[in-house]
Design an enzyme around this catalytic site. Structure first.
Site, mmCIF file in Angstrom:
data_model
loop_
_atom_site.group_PDB
_atom_site.id
_atom_site.type_symbol
_atom_site.label_atom_id
_atom_site.label_comp_id
_atom_site.label_asym_id
_atom_site.label_seq_id
_atom_site.Cartn_x
_atom_site.Cartn_y
_atom_site.Cartn_z
ATOM 1 N N ALA A 66 0.715 -1.071 -0.099
ATOM 2 C CA ALA A 66 -0.440 -0.081 0.163
ATOM 3 C C ALA A 66 1.448 1.560 -0.196
ATOM 4 C CB ALA A 66 -0.757 0.054 1.414
ATOM 5 N N GLY A 111 0.577 -5.066 0.511
ATOM 6 C CA GLY A 111 -0.540 -5.001 0.506
ATOM 7 C C GLY A 111 -0.184 -6.118 -1.426
ATOM 8 N N GLU A 114 -0.849 -9.648 0.021
ATOM 9 C CA GLU A 114 -1.701 -9.864 0.233
ATOM 10 C C GLU A 114 -3.117 -9.648 -1.665
ATOM 11 O OE1 GLU A 114 -1.337 -6.652 2.694
ATOM 12 O OE2 GLU A 114 -2.804 -8.098 3.521
ATOM 13 N N GLU A 134 4.930 -4.625 7.145
ATOM 14 C CA GLU A 134 4.105 -3.478 7.811
ATOM 15 C C GLU A 134 4.284 -3.710 8.918
ATOM 16 O OE1 GLU A 134 2.631 -6.470 5.726
ATOM 17 O OE2 GLU A 134 1.156 -5.321 5.131
HETATM 18 C C1 HXC Z 1 5.022 4.381 -1.355
HETATM 19 C C2 HXC Z 1 7.113 3.378 -2.642
HETATM 20 C C3 HXC Z 1 6.303 2.180 -1.535
HETATM 21 C C4 HXC Z 1 5.329 2.211 -1.018
HETATM 22 C C5 HXC Z 1 7.809 1.126 -2.832
HETATM 23 N N1 HXC Z 1 7.514 3.290 -2.966
HETATM 24 N N2 HXC Z 1 7.239 1.429 -2.291
HETATM 25 N N3 HXC Z 1 5.991 3.936 -2.298
HETATM 26 N N4 HXC Z 1 4.666 3.282 -1.061
HETATM 27 N N5 HXC Z 1 4.791 1.083 -0.546
HETATM 28 C C6 HXC Z 1 8.254 4.010 -3.913
HETATM 29 C C7 HXC Z 1 9.906 4.631 -3.271
HETATM 30 O O1 HXC Z 1 10.158 5.692 -1.792
HETATM 31 C C8 HXC Z 1 10.605 5.232 -4.000
HETATM 32 O O2 HXC Z 1 10.261 6.908 -4.440
HETATM 33 C C9 HXC Z 1 10.495 4.389 -5.423
HETATM 34 O O3 HXC Z 1 9.027 3.812 -4.888
HETATM 35 C C10 HXC Z 1 11.582 3.426 -5.402
HETATM 36 O O4 HXC Z 1 11.597 2.787 -4.550
HETATM 37 P P1 HXC Z 1 13.060 2.496 -3.951
HETATM 38 O O5 HXC Z 1 12.882 2.272 -2.098
HETATM 39 O O6 HXC Z 1 14.330 3.930 -4.185
HETATM 40 O O7 HXC Z 1 13.738 1.164 -4.177
HETATM 41 P P2 HXC Z 1 14.390 0.066 -3.924
HETATM 42 O O8 HXC Z 1 15.529 0.365 -2.872
HETATM 43 O O9 HXC Z 1 14.650 -1.239 -5.008
HETATM 44 O O10 HXC Z 1 13.431 -0.749 -2.942
HETATM 45 C C11 HXC Z 1 12.485 -1.208 -2.862
HETATM 46 C C12 HXC Z 1 11.631 -1.677 -2.005
HETATM 47 C C13 HXC Z 1 11.440 -0.798 -0.994
HETATM 48 C C14 HXC Z 1 12.961 -2.492 -0.981
HETATM 49 C C15 HXC Z 1 11.081 -2.351 -2.537
HETATM 50 O O11 HXC Z 1 11.015 0.125 -1.436
HETATM 51 C C16 HXC Z 1 10.527 -0.630 -0.427
HETATM 52 O O12 HXC Z 1 10.908 -1.437 0.606
HETATM 53 N N6 HXC Z 1 8.995 -0.316 0.252
HETATM 54 C C17 HXC Z 1 8.161 -0.706 1.125
HETATM 55 C C18 HXC Z 1 7.444 -1.601 1.458
HETATM 56 C C19 HXC Z 1 6.615 -1.801 2.333
HETATM 57 O O13 HXC Z 1 6.545 -1.532 3.186
HETATM 58 N N7 HXC Z 1 5.608 -2.303 1.778
HETATM 59 C C20 HXC Z 1 4.158 -2.856 3.004
HETATM 60 C C21 HXC Z 1 4.230 -1.259 2.728
HETATM 61 S S1 HXC Z 1 2.559 -1.504 3.799
HETATM 62 P P3 HXC Z 1 11.174 7.959 -4.843
HETATM 63 O O14 HXC Z 1 9.929 8.840 -5.401
HETATM 64 O O15 HXC Z 1 12.053 7.772 -3.803
HETATM 65 O O16 HXC Z 1 11.847 7.770 -6.468
HETATM 66 C C22 HXC Z 1 1.353 -2.730 3.138
HETATM 67 C C23 HXC Z 1 -0.220 -2.314 3.532
HETATM 68 C C24 HXC Z 1 -0.962 -2.686 3.568
HETATM 69 O O17 HXC Z 1 1.114 -2.782 2.578
HETATM 70 C C25 HXC Z 1 -2.377 -3.116 4.088
HETATM 71 C C26 HXC Z 1 -2.912 -2.040 3.594
HETATM 72 C C27 HXC Z 1 -5.188 -1.804 4.026
#
Ligand code: HXC
Length: 261
Positions: A66, A111, A114, A134
């Site tokens: 998400a 997500g 999921e 998360e």
């Molecule tokens: C918003 C995101 C994002 C996310 C990546 N980006 N994941 N933006 N939400 N979930 C954005 C980054 O900010 C970045 O933007 C660009 O995408 C590229 O990502 P990087 O981090 O620079 O790439 P990398 O170093 O290769 O790392 C990849 C990654 C990392 C390991 C996937 O991005 C990451 O850890 N993302 C978050 C993963 C996460 O925690 N997901 C769970 C979310 S909670 P910029 O502008 O800097 O280029 C969830 C809840 C679900 O999912 C239920 C809801 C009801």
């Protein structure tokens, strides 16, 4: 229907839905989730479509979760509503009377894992990565991760993934039964399309009954589920495709299913 955050393409009996926000690794914000809901409703309403493939744009990510920027400013009620919105779409996918193949082409985190769990099975590229990170954001999975993941891979693996937030590679994802098959990245979509076409060529009534029974029967007592199976088995005999399938076998020819309803 004009979509801004997804791509919707239909080729014959196969619809491909591509989550299309590659700059943020296809993160799910409320607009993506709303558009996914509209796209799956369109699939349900289109008699020509028999199978769906869900994938992510670009070669790096299926869905990296998400959208953390969008969630960071939510109040508790908005966060609850966002979770419900995602749960409603994933439930719509699970209940869709047509199979959905997840083609996971990179990160499937939070997500992302999921939403792939709400598909009927997962094909993945050798670059795919899965996880429920998360916990590292101080929250929990909110789109079925604490529920569908444990039903698929068992409670212990679900707990390890949800409690550590670890990102796992595709080999481990396959070993624990999260992923059905793994392909070199360039072979993932051709493989998903090949399987989609194979399923699309079967009878519609029997395809729908298989999906429904395996999903619905899983969480009810076995003797009830078996009764439902017998009722559905009988219902298949109302379909011209049953006549065709059995006649073709007896006549030693390949069945030509018409996909009758
Ligand atoms: C918003 C995101 C994002 C996310 C990546 N980006 N994941 N933006 N939400 N979930 C954005 C980054 O900010 C970045 O933007 C660009 O995408 C590229 O990502 P990087 O981090 O620079 O790439 P990398 O170093 O290769 O790392 C990849 C990654 C990392 C390991 C996937 O991005 C990451 O850890 N993302 C978050 C993963 C996460 O925690 N997901 C769970 C979310 S909670 P910029 O502008 O800097 O280029 C969830 C809840 C679900 O999912 C239920 C809801 C009801």
């Amino acid at each position: 229907m004009a979509y801004e955050t997804i791509l919707y393409a239909v080729d014959g009996a196969i619809a491909t839905i591509t989550i299309n926000r590659p700059k943020v690794l296809n993160a799910l914000n409320p607009q993506v989730v709303a558009e996914l809901g509209q796209a799956f409703a369109a699939v349900a309403a289109d008699d020509e479509i028999k199978v769906v493939i869900l994938t992510g744009a670009g070669d790096k990510s299926f869905v990296a979760g998400a959208d953390i920027a969008a969630m960071s400013v939510m109040n508790p009620v908005e966060a609850r509503n966002f979770s419900r919105q995602l749960q409603e779409v994933t439930t719509l996918m699970e209940n869709l009377p047509k199979p959905i193949i997840a083609a996971v082409n990179g990160f499937a985190l939070g997500g992302g894992t999921e939403i792939s769990l709400a598909c009927d099975f997962i094909y993945a590229s050798d670059t795919a990565k899965f996880g429920q990170p998360e916990i590292n954001l101080g929250v929990i999975p909110g789109a079925g991760g604490t529920q569908r993941l444990s039903r698929l891979v068992g409670k212990n693996w679900a707990k390890e993934l949800c409690l550590t937030g670890d990102i796992i590679d595709v080999a481990l994802a396959k070993e624990i039964g999260l992923v059905n098959r793994v392909f070199p990245a360039e072979e993932l979509m051709p493989a998903a399309i090949k399987t989609a076409k194979k399923i699309a060529a079967k009878g519609r009534v029997s395809t729908r009954a298989c999906k429904d029974l395996i999903n619905f029967g899983f969480d009810i007592p076995l003797d009830h589920a078996l009764r439902l199976e017998a009722e559905s088995f009988g219902m298949c005999f109302a379909s011209p495709d049953q006549k065709e399938g059995m006649s073709a076998f007896l006549e030693k020819r390949k069945a030509e299913f018409k996909g009758s309803k």
